[in-house]
Design an enzyme around this catalytic site. Structure first.
Site, PDB file in Angstrom:
ATOM      1  N   SER A  87     -36.745  11.076  97.083  1.00 22.83           N
ATOM      2  CA  SER A  87     -35.445  10.386  96.983  1.00 22.83           C
ATOM      3  C   SER A  87     -34.432  11.274  96.294  1.00 22.83           C
ATOM      4  CB  SER A  87     -35.598   9.085  96.190  1.00 22.83           C
ATOM      5  OG  SER A  87     -36.574   8.280  96.786  1.00 22.83           O
TER       6      SER A  87
ATOM      7  N   GLY B  44     -48.226   7.907  96.578  1.00 21.24           N
ATOM      8  CA  GLY B  44     -48.074   9.205  97.233  1.00 21.24           C
ATOM      9  C   GLY B  44     -48.780  10.311  96.451  1.00 21.24           C
ATOM     10  N   GLN B  45     -49.414  11.229  97.193  1.00 20.60           N
ATOM     11  CA  GLN B  45     -50.048  12.383  96.539  1.00 20.60           C
ATOM     12  C   GLN B  45     -49.015  13.370  96.021  1.00 20.60           C
ATOM     13  OE1 GLN B  45     -52.845  13.922  99.404  1.00 20.60           O
ATOM     14  NE2 GLN B  45     -54.245  12.191  99.140  1.00 20.60           N
TER      15      GLN B  45
ATOM     16  N   HIS C 104     -42.071   7.223 101.792  1.00 20.93           N
ATOM     17  CA  HIS C 104     -42.416   5.857 101.388  1.00 20.93           C
ATOM     18  C   HIS C 104     -42.956   5.075 102.591  1.00 20.93           C
ATOM     19  CE1 HIS C 104     -39.070   6.582  98.371  1.00 20.93           C
ATOM     20  NE2 HIS C 104     -40.031   6.181  97.584  1.00 20.93           N
TER      21      HIS C 104
END
Ligand code: PAF
Length: 282
Positions: free
Chosen positions: A183, A144-145, A34
């Site tokens: 996460s 995010g990819q 992140h």
């Protein structure tokens, strides 16, 4: 960093921020992945806004909404230290007041893979991100990819609904052993964690087979399946067009290899682009 909790306060505060304005939507439980989005947004914009909202709409029944990791104090400290000017952290009631009824259907890019495994997930993502974009009015949206299908779905939504925002896809950050940061990695026990990098190795094996000249996807996938280590259980392994997320039967450089495994109750997903083979210079 200003913290706001209602759409009206967020809209008013975001309108006062210098442009270009970068925006990083999150569900919290922030990790280095992140923060790489935030750092890039800070580098590329005059100001940056972020959101933290664990979006109930994108979790199916029996998924991990209740146990999803939450640590607001640590997350907001990280965002403040990284230079975020505005943090929008609404309550579920502020995001979805009584009577909330609208949902965005993202179309074919949302049907297969994560869309099939998690019915309603991408409608939930598309709905919340569209709301966030209307509230924050950013110049650029950072995603995010790693969540490649989410990226494809949101590119489609932004294009189809004429939302005036540029989407920036940020490369996946990995642990030293190749496991994509997520996460949900905190859910893994020691045995699952040790096996987890084999998902990325499997994706790499498929991508390398295609780069090496194998255009038949069925045969290329055979290079990846045996690489997955127990106790991981393969859910799907496929090669897709990264923009439409439709599965390919014949593949070439530019395609995307996608895969998901189950590690107990936890799902891990990852992807690997198929690169053109670099011929040795003689
Ligand atoms: O990728 C995520 O964390 C979420 O899907 C997002 C984009 C913040 C929407 O809830």
């Amino acid at each position: 960093m200003l913290l706001v909790e209602t759409p009206a306060a967020a809209l008013a505060a975001a309108r006062r921020l210098p442009r270009p304005l970068g925006f990083v939507p999150t569900m919290g439980a922030l990790h280095a992945g992140h923060m790489s989005l935030v750092e890039r947004a800070v580098r590329e914009n005059a100001s940056v806004a972020a959101s933290i909202f664990v979006n109930p709409l994108q979790f199916g029944q029996g998924e991990d909404f209740a146990r999803y990791p939450r640590d607001f104090e640590t997350d907001s400290a990280l965002l403040r230290a990284a230079g975020v000017a505005l943090l929008y952290a609404p309550t579920p009631a502020a995001m979805y007041p009584a009577g909330f009824a609208t949902s965005i259907d993202p179309g074919p890019a949302a049907l297969d893979f994560e869309g099939a495994s998690r019915p309603g997930h991408f409608a939930g993502v598309a709905t919340v991100v569209t709301k966030l974009l209307h509230i924050v009015e950013p110049t650029r949206l950072y995603l995010g990819q790693k969540d490649a299908q989410q990226l494809a779905v949101l590119r489609t939504v932004v294009r189809d609904l004429d939302l005036p925002v540029e989407i920036v896809g940020v490369p996946t950050l990995r642990d030293v052993d190749g496991l994509a940061l997520s996460s949900r990695n905190v859910y893994l026990d020691a045995r699952q964690r040790a096996a987890a990098p084999s998902l990325h190795r499997a994706l790499q094996a498929v991508a390398q087979a295609i780069s090496g000249g194998e255009s038949d996807v069925g045969r290329a996938l055979e290079a990846g399946r045996p690489v997955i280590e127990p106790p991981l259980e393969l859910e799907y392994l496929a090669v897709v067009d990264p923009l439409t997320f439709l599965p390919l039967e014949r593949a070439a450089p530019g395609a995307l290899v996608v895969g998901t495994v189950r590690a107990g109750a936890t799902r891990l997903l990852d992807n690997e682009p198929v690169l053109a083979r670099v011929e040795a210079v003689r």
